[in-house]
Design a protein around this motif. Structure first.
Motif, PDB file in Angstrom:
ATOM      1  N   ALA A 164       0.817  -1.219   0.000  1.00  0.00           N
ATOM      2  CA  ALA A 164       0.000   0.000   0.000  1.00  0.00           C
ATOM      3  C   ALA A 164       0.847   1.263   0.000  1.00  0.00           C
ATOM      4  N   HIS A 165       2.132   1.133   0.281  1.00  0.00           N
ATOM      5  CA  HIS A 165       3.051   2.272   0.182  1.00  0.00           C
ATOM      6  C   HIS A 165       3.134   2.757  -1.269  1.00  0.00           C
ATOM      7  N   HIS A 166       2.941   1.854  -2.217  1.00  0.00           N
ATOM      8  CA  HIS A 166       3.026   2.195  -3.641  1.00  0.00           C
ATOM      9  C   HIS A 166       1.670   2.181  -4.334  1.00  0.00           C
ATOM     10  N   ASP A 167       0.663   1.587  -3.719  1.00  0.00           N
ATOM     11  CA  ASP A 167      -0.608   1.326  -4.389  1.00  0.00           C
ATOM     12  C   ASP A 167      -1.737   2.122  -3.719  1.00  0.00           C
ATOM     13  N   PRO A 168      -2.192   3.244  -4.327  1.00  0.00           N
ATOM     14  CA  PRO A 168      -3.262   4.037  -3.717  1.00  0.00           C
ATOM     15  C   PRO A 168      -4.556   3.252  -3.523  1.00  0.00           C
ATOM     16  N   GLY A 169      -4.830   2.282  -4.397  1.00  0.00           N
ATOM     17  CA  GLY A 169      -6.044   1.491  -4.258  1.00  0.00           C
ATOM     18  C   GLY A 169      -6.021   0.642  -3.006  1.00  0.00           C
ATOM     19  N   LEU A 170      -4.878   0.023  -2.710  1.00  0.00           N
ATOM     20  CA  LEU A 170      -4.758  -0.749  -1.480  1.00  0.00           C
ATOM     21  C   LEU A 170      -4.811   0.160  -0.259  1.00  0.00           C
ATOM     22  N   ALA A 171      -4.183   1.323  -0.361  1.00  0.00           N
ATOM     23  CA  ALA A 171      -4.233   2.284   0.743  1.00  0.00           C
ATOM     24  C   ALA A 171      -5.676   2.681   1.029  1.00  0.00           C
ATOM     25  N   GLN A 172      -6.438   2.933  -0.026  1.00  0.00           N
ATOM     26  CA  GLN A 172      -7.850   3.285   0.146  1.00  0.00           C
ATOM     27  C   GLN A 172      -8.620   2.145   0.792  1.00  0.00           C
ATOM     28  N   ARG A 173      -8.336   0.926   0.372  1.00  0.00           N
ATOM     29  CA  ARG A 173      -9.025  -0.238   0.946  1.00  0.00           C
ATOM     30  C   ARG A 173      -8.745  -0.337   2.444  1.00  0.00           C
ATOM     31  N   PHE A 174      -7.482  -0.104   2.838  1.00  0.00           N
ATOM     32  CA  PHE A 174      -7.135  -0.144   4.254  1.00  0.00           C
ATOM     33  C   PHE A 174      -7.869   0.949   5.027  1.00  0.00           C
ATOM     34  N   LEU A 175      -7.922   2.159   4.472  1.00  0.00           N
ATOM     35  CA  LEU A 175      -8.569   3.265   5.167  1.00  0.00           C
ATOM     36  C   LEU A 175     -10.065   3.032   5.311  1.00  0.00           C
ATOM     37  N   ARG A 176     -10.680   2.370   4.362  1.00  0.00           N
ATOM     38  CA  ARG A 176     -12.106   2.060   4.476  1.00  0.00           C
ATOM     39  C   ARG A 176     -12.355   1.088   5.634  1.00  0.00           C
ATOM     40  N   VAL A 177     -11.446   0.159   5.838  1.00  0.00           N
ATOM     41  CA  VAL A 177     -11.581  -0.762   6.969  1.00  0.00           C
ATOM     42  C   VAL A 177     -11.286  -0.031   8.275  1.00  0.00           C
ATOM     43  N   ALA A 178     -10.196   0.735   8.316  1.00  0.00           N
ATOM     44  CA  ALA A 178      -9.817   1.452   9.530  1.00  0.00           C
ATOM     45  C   ALA A 178     -10.891   2.447   9.953  1.00  0.00           C
ATOM     46  N   ASN A 179     -11.646   2.979   8.986  1.00  0.00           N
ATOM     47  CA  ASN A 179     -12.694   3.944   9.284  1.00  0.00           C
ATOM     48  C   ASN A 179     -14.069   3.293   9.438  1.00  0.00           C
ATOM     49  N   LEU A 180     -14.096   1.971   9.580  1.00  0.00           N
ATOM     50  CA  LEU A 180     -15.313   1.203   9.881  1.00  0.00           C
ATOM     51  C   LEU A 180     -16.366   1.279   8.789  1.00  0.00           C
ATOM     52  N   ILE A 181     -15.937   1.562   7.560  1.00  0.00           N
ATOM     53  CA  ILE A 181     -16.852   1.530   6.418  1.00  0.00           C
ATOM     54  C   ILE A 181     -16.990   0.096   5.912  1.00  0.00           C
ATOM     55  N   ASP A 182     -15.861  -0.588   5.721  1.00  0.00           N
ATOM     56  CA  ASP A 182     -15.845  -1.974   5.257  1.00  0.00           C
ATOM     57  C   ASP A 182     -15.361  -2.889   6.374  1.00  0.00           C
ATOM     58  N   PRO A 183     -15.778  -4.165   6.384  1.00  0.00           N
ATOM     59  CA  PRO A 183     -15.308  -5.111   7.397  1.00  0.00           C
ATOM     60  C   PRO A 183     -13.870  -5.542   7.106  1.00  0.00           C
ATOM     61  N   PRO A 184     -13.124  -5.984   8.131  1.00  0.00           N
ATOM     62  CA  PRO A 184     -11.737  -6.406   7.930  1.00  0.00           C
ATOM     63  C   PRO A 184     -11.520  -7.426   6.820  1.00  0.00           C
ATOM     64  N   PRO A 185     -12.439  -8.384   6.564  1.00  0.00           N
ATOM     65  CA  PRO A 185     -12.188  -9.336   5.471  1.00  0.00           C
ATOM     66  C   PRO A 185     -12.002  -8.675   4.107  1.00  0.00           C
ATOM     67  N   ALA A 186     -12.376  -7.395   3.956  1.00  0.00           N
ATOM     68  CA  ALA A 186     -12.150  -6.702   2.688  1.00  0.00           C
ATOM     69  C   ALA A 186     -10.660  -6.634   2.346  1.00  0.00           C
ATOM     70  N   LEU A 187      -9.806  -6.689   3.371  1.00  0.00           N
ATOM     71  CA  LEU A 187      -8.358  -6.671   3.123  1.00  0.00           C
ATOM     72  C   LEU A 187      -7.868  -8.016   2.603  1.00  0.00           C
ATOM     73  N   LEU A 188      -8.705  -9.046   2.728  1.00  0.00           N
ATOM     74  CA  LEU A 188      -8.313 -10.394   2.324  1.00  0.00           C
ATOM     75  C   LEU A 188      -9.099 -10.880   1.107  1.00  0.00           C
ATOM     76  N   SER A 189      -9.743  -9.958   0.415  1.00  0.00           N
ATOM     77  CA  SER A 189     -10.488 -10.348  -0.782  1.00  0.00           C
ATOM     78  C   SER A 189      -9.521 -10.868  -1.842  1.00  0.00           C
ATOM     79  N   PRO A 190     -10.000 -11.683  -2.777  1.00  0.00           N
ATOM     80  CA  PRO A 190      -9.106 -12.180  -3.836  1.00  0.00           C
ATOM     81  C   PRO A 190      -8.386 -11.058  -4.585  1.00  0.00           C
ATOM     82  N   ALA A 191      -9.099  -9.953  -4.855  1.00  0.00           N
ATOM     83  CA  ALA A 191      -8.470  -8.841  -5.576  1.00  0.00           C
ATOM     84  C   ALA A 191      -7.350  -8.223  -4.751  1.00  0.00           C
ATOM     85  N   ALA A 192      -7.579  -8.054  -3.438  1.00  0.00           N
ATOM     86  CA  ALA A 192      -6.551  -7.472  -2.580  1.00  0.00           C
ATOM     87  C   ALA A 192      -5.356  -8.413  -2.452  1.00  0.00           C
TER      88      ALA A 192
END
Length: 431
Positions: free
Chosen positions: A386-414
């Motif tokens: 995520a240091h290089h990938d804004p999409g992964l950074a966004q995915r992490f922030l959505r989880v950290a901000n309680l928008i998405d559940p933690p399993p979103a970080l473990l999706s096949p795409a991620a």
């Protein structure tokens, strides 16, 4: 009886009142403090003198419960903006890639936020906020709580009593006195100690960025937060685990900043003018009381906020979780078992985030499961990518901000993006 009594004018208590006034003709909020009329610190909120994070989901729910709150806070100096564009998020020793997340953040001091919410709640039809009121016990009949008893001898009858009195909640002993089992308690001992100072904010500080969040690492179990607040000031909070305490004197505070996993806060402190008095704060443990596992519970009594789960405040989840729990009070079913199932679902994700993050650090006491080890190892790789990938950074922030559940970080795409990146965890920093 069409009357709800809330114990504690905490953020949890006030937001619960904003929800319950839609359900009850009268809502009475009782607080032991003498509540301030201005946006100032109060004794019952000792942590209000330190940096506070309001997560994107928490702001959304507060806005839903009290429409227009965000705009009103902005008129008083709060700053709103995208959480990825002008914030330096440093995790696993590396800054997350910048981008546009679509997550709206709000930078505001705790006294301003709490003061505005208290004013708005006090003006709601049927709501009364009473200060200097100490609740000493519950009124009850078989199988039901029917009100509260005050230290003055006054009694208040109620169809619902909601305990939002915080970490020092007496609900477990009140339950025991009524013949019910107290809840199981899960505890993760962190020995967290804060040090906070404020600085004058100038144009050009941090190259125009408005916040820095530096998470601890295994090699450097220290953290730091710098937030731009109203009245052109910075609030800078640093924290150590396992009893390590940041010095409060300016030379010691500045030197401590050199020992964080990133130099950003040290650079800010070196260039800024200190204002106000430094403050310290201690949090011994994260604690979760498992009310949802009780099979017997009296009707008419609910517990919420820090009284049900108190988090490591470094993760900035407390106010947002309180808002989500208040929203759960809008459900038609206010039976204890139904409410605690909803509250448990609210708490599971942030509790896993906090406990998993802290248990990887030296000196933190708690049960480390194979699952926790696996997730923490994966997150090291995730943050490196995520240091290089804004999409992964966004995915992490959505989880950290309680928008998405933690399993979103473990999706096949991620998973594919993380392991395709080839990025390795950062080299250990010198402690």
């Amino acid at each position: 009886m069409d009357h709800a009594v809330i114990i504690g004018a905490s953020m949890a208590g006030l937001l619960s009142a904003a929800a319950l006034h839609r359900r009850f003709a009268r809502v009475t909020v009782l607080d032991r403090d003498t509540l301030p009329t201005l946006d100032t610190h109060r004794r019952g909120t000792a942590q209000s003198r330190h940096a506070h994070g309001l997560l994107a989901r928490g702001r959304e729910i507060m806005e839903e419960l009290l429409p227009g709150l965000t705009a009103e806070l902005v008129t008083h100096g709060a700053t709103r903006g995208d959480l990825q564009e002008r914030t330096r998020w440093v995790h696993a020793g590396r800054a997350l890639a910048r981008g546009t997340s679509g997550l709206e953040g709000l930078l505001v001091s705790r006294p301003l936020l709490e003061g505005e919410i208290r004013r708005r709640v006090s003006e709601l039809p049927g709501v009364e906020v009473r200060s200097g009121q100490v609740v000493t016990g519950l009124l009850s009949e078989p199988g039901r709580v029917t009100g509260v008893r005050l230290a003055t001898g006054e009694t208040l009858a109620a169809g619902l009593v909601l305990d939002a009195s915080g970490r020092g909640s007496r609900a477990p002993e009140w339950l025991a006195a009524l013949g019910y089992d107290p809840p199981e308690e899960e505890r993760v001992t962190i020995g967290l100690r804060y040090g906070t100072r404020e600085f004058r904010r100038r144009e050009g500080d941090l190259d125009g960025d408005l916040a820095v969040i530096i998470a601890p690492t295994v090699e450097t179990p220290r953290a730091g937060v710098g937030l731009a607040l109203e009245d052109e000031r910075w609030i800078v909070t640093m924290a150590g685990y396992a009893g390590e305490e940041p010095p409060l004197d300016l030379p010691g505070f500045t030197a401590y900043a050199t020992r964080l996993p990133s130099p950003d806060l040290h650079e800010l402190i070196m260039a800024a003018e200190p204002i106000g008095e430094p403050r310290g704060y201690r949090t011994p443990a994260s604690v979760r009381r498992r009310y949802e596992r009780l099979d017997r519970f009296p009707e008419g009594l609910l517990v919420t906020g820090d009284a049900i789960c108190s988090f490591n405040p470094l993760y900035g989840q407390g106010m947002s979780v309180a808002a989500l729990e208040a929203r759960a009070l809008l459900d038609p079913d206010l039976r204890p078992q139904a409410f605690y199932r909803r509250a448990g679902a609210v708490l599971d994700a942030p509790w896993d985030i906090v406990v998993g993050g802290d248990l990887r650090l030296p000196g933190v006491e708690g049960k480390v499961t194979p699952r926790v080890r696996m997730v923490n190892a994966y997150l090291e790789r995730f943050h490196a990518a995520a240091h290089h990938d804004p999409g992964l950074a966004q995915r992490f922030l959505r989880v950290a901000n309680l928008i998405d559940p933690p399993p979103a970080l473990l999706s096949p795409a991620a998973l594919l993006r993380v392991f395709r990146s080839g990025a390795r965890p950062a080299e250990p920093a010198l402690a």
